[in-house]
Scaffold this active site. Structure first.
Site, short mmCIF file in Angstrom:
data_model
loop_
_atom_site.label_atom_id
_atom_site.label_comp_id
_atom_site.label_asym_id
_atom_site.label_seq_id
_atom_site.Cartn_x
_atom_site.Cartn_y
_atom_site.Cartn_z
N LYS A 44 0.81 -1.21 0.00
CA LYS A 44 0.00 0.00 0.00
C LYS A 44 0.85 1.27 0.00
O LYS A 44 0.39 2.33 -0.39
CB LYS A 44 -0.97 -0.01 1.17
C1 LIG Z 1 -4.40 -4.47 1.13
C2 LIG Z 1 -3.59 -5.70 1.02
C3 LIG Z 1 -3.91 -6.73 0.10
C4 LIG Z 1 -5.12 -6.67 -0.81
O1 LIG Z 1 -5.04 -5.67 -1.79
P1 LIG Z 1 -6.36 -5.17 -2.56
O2 LIG Z 1 -5.93 -4.03 -3.38
O3 LIG Z 1 -7.34 -4.81 -1.48
O4 LIG Z 1 -6.83 -6.34 -3.36
C5 LIG Z 1 -3.07 -7.82 0.02
N1 LIG Z 1 -2.00 -7.94 0.84
C6 LIG Z 1 -1.66 -7.00 1.75
C7 LIG Z 1 -0.47 -7.21 2.62
C8 LIG Z 1 -2.45 -5.85 1.87
O5 LIG Z 1 -2.12 -4.91 2.78
#
Ligand SMILES: *Cc1c(COP(=O)(O)O)cnc(C)c1O
Length: 454
Positions: free
Chosen positions: A109
């Site tokens: 993120k």
């Molecule tokens: C948010 C997140 C995901 C999922 O990503 P999306 O964009 O919601 O599909 C997967 N792995 C981690 C570690 C995350 O923080």
């Protein structure tokens, strides 16, 4: 580029307005009016750095920020990453792993939120306005939002998390940030309480307007935009294959939707492979055509414990040929009954997306296997992806699997899988003993509002 809503009620919005709006005012999601075909440009991008590539890709969708300023924002956003390739690809056994966790909070993120924080600040400064960002987290994703906003001018961020219900590391990643514009709120309740506080406060339109309340959640177009870039970067790191498959561990469908856009732009992705944990609404959809809510289960990959994927509507919009009425009907049926079908004719079912769900036991087994066979440590979310990637692997094209977090972020699960292996990271080790700050509040709308008013 102008932006429009999937529901048809908002049109002709600039990039900057789309960033500030977040969710479209008609309840839909914002998308660009068209998706440019960059296939003829792929040759000319071959020697670009990650930041230069980001500028080329983003320029296709941003025409209201001056080139030099956009370049500078991109530079600043990725200067916080610890790897010179920003998102390096590593070959592990027969799979190529795209490591997206070299940012400040060790989760993918960061790629989106470091950029969004800088873009937000730029727009607010230009407009001479202020914003208060309010968010709720079960523990895992709040730190990336805080890291994106800390120290920014004209923005304060308020993150609510359930008091005592996050891991010690998760709490430290948030509360050790002492910038005066960062406000950690430990709510004396559970995550649902945090989310419903957030919803109620956002629904008070007078308050929202008065305090410039905003969200940086996963539906913001700027986040998708930043995520498109690493699909291109991976393609060049793979040596420009004629085609490749990509597997994405999925929660809100944000990350994989960025891959879907990259494919639409002409990047030669053959198949997108979607991996979910036991919360398998999306895997069921792609195998049956029926979109039906299930019960939430709490798994070893908590960032994917999601029943309603907030970005999925963007995909459905293209899948029903951009017919806003048909899509609105589908989404309303789903909201009312928890089930919606018949969006596709069966002969139009999307064969470029494969999907499967992974159990907790399989997740643990994959973590153990990668450690035993390749001496490579994968976090539980990445392990969900790798499990499904292997199911659909065919040797005719390279297979890229996305790694979304550093394993040290989920040391409790790692200990369960590999009790004799120390899993740590200097960034997290350095948090121990740091001074912290948080405000503990009851589950009270008034208490949270009062803190924001201050
Ligand atoms: C948010 C997140 C995901 C999922 O990503 P999306 O964009 O919601 O599909 C997967 N792995 C981690 C570690 C995350 O923080």
């Amino acid at each position: 580029m102008r932006y429009k809503s999937t529901r048809g009620g908002v049109t002709d919005v600039s990039f900057k307005d789309a960033v500030i709006m977040g969710l479209a005012h008609d309840g839909g999601l914002l998308l660009p009016e068209s998706i440019p075909d960059v296939a003829p440009l792929l040759d000319s991008w071959v020697d670009l750095s990650y930041q230069q590539l980001a500028h080329e890709v983003m320029s296709c969708f941003v025409d209201d920020i001056e080139d030099e300023i956009l370049k500078e924002i991109i530079e600043r956003s990725y200067s916080t990453f610890k790897h010179s390739d920003i998102t390096p690809v590593r070959r592990v056994g027969g799979v190529h792993i795209l490591e997206l966790f070299h940012g400040p909070t060790l989760a993918f993120k960061d790629v989106a939120l470091q950029f969004l924080g800088n873009v937000f600040e730029h727009i607010l400064n230009e407009r001479n306005t202020r914003a208060n960002i309010l968010g709720a987290t079960s523990g895992d994703t709040g730190s990336a939002a805080i890291a994106g906003i800390r120290g920014k001018q004209n923005i304060h961020i308020y993150i609510m998390f359930p008091q005592g219900k996050t891991s010690a590391t998760q709490e430290l990643q948030m509360t050790s940030v002492l910038d005066e514009n960062v406000h950690n709120i430990a709510i004396e309740g559970n995550f649902d309480d945090c989310q419903s506080l957030m919803k109620t406060i956002f629904s008070d339109l007078t308050f929202k307007e008065q305090y410039g309340l905003a969200a940086v959640n996963s539906v913001n177009w700027a986040r998708i935009l930043a995520q498109i870039v690493y699909y291109f970067s991976a393609y060049y790191q793979l040596g420009r294959p004629a085609e490749f498959d990509v597997c994405v561990p999925t929660g809100n469908f944000g990350n994989i939707f960025a891959g879907y856009v990259a494919k639409k732009m002409g990047l030669p992705i053959r198949r997108l492979i979607l991996a979910t944990n036991e919360n398998d609404i999306l895997a069921r959809f792609f195998n049956s055509g029926i979109y039906e809510r299930g019960l939430i289960s709490f798994t070893h990959s908590p960032a994917m414990d999601i029943q309603i994927a907030s970005n999925f509507e963007r995909y459905l919009y293209y899948q029903c040929d951009q017919n806003t009425e048909k899509l609105t009907e589908f989404m309303l049926a789903f909201a009312e009954t928890g089930k919606a079908v018949q969006l596709f004719n069966s002969d139009r079912f999307d064969e470029s997306i494969l999907a499967a769900a992974v159990s907790n036991d399989e997740t643990i087994a994959t973590i153990r296997r990668y450690h035993a066979q390749h001496s490579y440590l994968v976090d539980p979310h990445t392990a969900v992806g790798l499990t499904v990637a292997e199911q659909f692997k065919d040797t005719s094209v390279p297979l890229l699997s996305l790694s979304t977090a550093h394993p040290a972020k989920f040391d409790n699960v790692m200990t369960l899988a590999l009790p004799d292996v120390a899993v740590n990271h200097p960034t997290l080790d350095a948090l121990n003993g740091l001074p912290t700050r948080k405000t503990v509040l009851p589950v009270s709308i008034e208490a949270v509002k009062a803190l924001i008013r201050e």
